[in-house]
Design an enzyme around this catalytic site. Sequence first.
Site, PDB file in Angstrom:
ATOM      1  N   GLU A 116     -19.644 178.462  42.795  1.00 57.42           N
ATOM      2  CA  GLU A 116     -19.203 177.177  42.454  1.00 57.42           C
ATOM      3  C   GLU A 116     -20.538 176.197  42.330  1.00 57.42           C
ATOM      4  O   GLU A 116     -20.635 175.136  42.672  1.00 57.42           O
ATOM      5  CB  GLU A 116     -18.394 176.510  43.535  1.00 57.42           C
ATOM      6  CG  GLU A 116     -17.081 177.212  43.952  1.00 57.42           C
ATOM      7  CD  GLU A 116     -16.233 176.889  42.610  1.00 57.42           C
ATOM      8  OE1 GLU A 116     -16.256 176.469  41.604  1.00 57.42           O
ATOM      9  OE2 GLU A 116     -14.757 177.776  42.735  1.00 57.42           O
ATOM     10  N   HIS A 140     -17.504 173.492  50.648  1.00 55.20           N
ATOM     11  CA  HIS A 140     -16.247 173.996  50.193  1.00 55.20           C
ATOM     12  C   HIS A 140     -15.617 174.869  51.023  1.00 55.20           C
ATOM     13  O   HIS A 140     -16.294 175.857  51.153  1.00 55.20           O
ATOM     14  CB  HIS A 140     -16.320 174.453  48.798  1.00 55.20           C
ATOM     15  CG  HIS A 140     -15.185 175.148  47.979  1.00 55.20           C
ATOM     16  ND1 HIS A 140     -13.899 174.436  48.066  1.00 55.20           N
ATOM     17  CD2 HIS A 140     -14.996 176.615  47.640  1.00 55.20           C
ATOM     18  CE1 HIS A 140     -13.180 175.500  47.378  1.00 55.20           C
ATOM     19  NE2 HIS A 140     -13.791 176.627  47.222  1.00 55.20           N
ATOM     20  N   HIS A 142     -11.778 176.859  52.232  1.00 53.64           N
ATOM     21  CA  HIS A 142     -10.256 177.347  51.976  1.00 53.64           C
ATOM     22  C   HIS A 142      -9.591 176.870  53.262  1.00 53.64           C
ATOM     23  O   HIS A 142      -9.066 177.773  53.935  1.00 53.64           O
ATOM     24  CB  HIS A 142     -10.138 178.674  51.600  1.00 53.64           C
ATOM     25  CG  HIS A 142     -10.895 179.273  50.252  1.00 53.64           C
ATOM     26  ND1 HIS A 142     -11.005 180.363  49.752  1.00 53.64           N
ATOM     27  CD2 HIS A 142     -11.426 177.938  49.403  1.00 53.64           C
ATOM     28  CE1 HIS A 142     -11.522 180.473  48.629  1.00 53.64           C
ATOM     29  NE2 HIS A 142     -11.701 179.013  48.330  1.00 53.64           N
ATOM     30  N   GLU A 170      -7.846 158.180  64.123  1.00 57.22           N
ATOM     31  CA  GLU A 170      -9.191 158.219  63.656  1.00 57.22           C
ATOM     32  C   GLU A 170      -9.349 158.333  62.206  1.00 57.22           C
ATOM     33  O   GLU A 170     -10.766 158.008  61.908  1.00 57.22           O
ATOM     34  CB  GLU A 170      -9.896 159.332  64.777  1.00 57.22           C
ATOM     35  CG  GLU A 170      -9.515 160.590  64.379  1.00 57.22           C
ATOM     36  CD  GLU A 170     -10.724 161.711  64.785  1.00 57.22           C
ATOM     37  OE1 GLU A 170     -10.341 162.839  64.731  1.00 57.22           O
ATOM     38  OE2 GLU A 170     -11.672 161.299  65.169  1.00 57.22           O
ATOM     39  N   HIS A 211      -6.209 175.472  46.327  1.00 54.71           N
ATOM     40  CA  HIS A 211      -7.291 176.062  46.540  1.00 54.71           C
ATOM     41  C   HIS A 211      -8.029 175.819  47.788  1.00 54.71           C
ATOM     42  O   HIS A 211      -8.516 176.696  48.684  1.00 54.71           O
ATOM     43  CB  HIS A 211      -8.093 176.009  45.229  1.00 54.71           C
ATOM     44  CG  HIS A 211      -9.553 176.656  45.272  1.00 54.71           C
ATOM     45  ND1 HIS A 211     -10.066 177.083  44.089  1.00 54.71           N
ATOM     46  CD2 HIS A 211     -10.332 177.049  46.161  1.00 54.71           C
ATOM     47  CE1 HIS A 211     -11.160 177.576  44.336  1.00 54.71           C
ATOM     48  NE2 HIS A 211     -11.391 177.501  45.621  1.00 54.71           N
TER      49      HIS A 211
END
Length: 275
Positions: A116, A140, A142, A170, A211
């Site tokens: 990525e 990133h 999952h 919050e 994803h």
Amino acid sequence: MKVLEAEFVKGFIRMANDGWEMGWHERNGGNLSYRIKKEEIENLSEDFTYNNNWKPIGTTVKSLGGEFFLVTGSGKFFRNVLIKPDDSIAIIEIDHLGENYKICWGLVNGGRPTSELPSHLMNHEVKMIASGGKHRVIYHAHTTNVIALTFVLPLQDEVFTRELWEMATECPVVFPDGIGVVPWMIPGGRDIAVATSELMKRYDVAIWAHHGMFCSGEDFDLTFGLMHTVEKSAEILNKVLAIQPNKLQTIKEHDFRELAKGFNLTLPERFLYTK
Ligand code: 2HA
Ligand code: ZN
């Protein structure tokens, strides 16, 4: 100084391992990158390799020309970052055109930076500019509960932001600008990078349908904390939906306006609609 002794490298490794322990990085899932400070790089150059070739990034990030990043490796497992960091992560340099990268340290058994990389670098470019240079971390993961929600909620920024804000008081304080949602797209390429970085102009969080999530922040604590807060909120929402889809009571539009006053926040009007 040795790369593995640098504080930012220790912080990166700890964050990667924390993500693994959260259950967000099955197999080789997820990736992490950090834009290294000039003063941090200066101390490390003696530990660098200089004979590697320049390779194309797959997109252009002109404003990042000359920057160095610490990144996880493509196909590498977050589970292994703590025990074999020099096999799992790398320091890369970006050329002055912002089109190519070169490995300076790490990935000792071969490999390339995260699949990525285009998304990471395009997000870094957008967030560096939007934050006046403060944001340095792109993450990133999952995240199970957020992914589950992308099957049952409309894929709209307004819906995800408002629903997740409602799940914990919050939340509007932690992500006052809201959350962007990218529809399902092929990972790893320039198209998903462009779509995500477009949302990152406005938000610090982008959800990739079916994803995972991308978060941006100033340092490891804030970026990990942001991912954790959004994912925990999604976990609460999943539990609520599973127990009883219609909430009996919740935090309402008026409450958010009061919260904004109390905490000196600017919450975008489009998330404060009456339900
Ligand atoms: O396998 O998470 O999006 C790494 C990824 C790709
Ligand atoms: Zn992924």
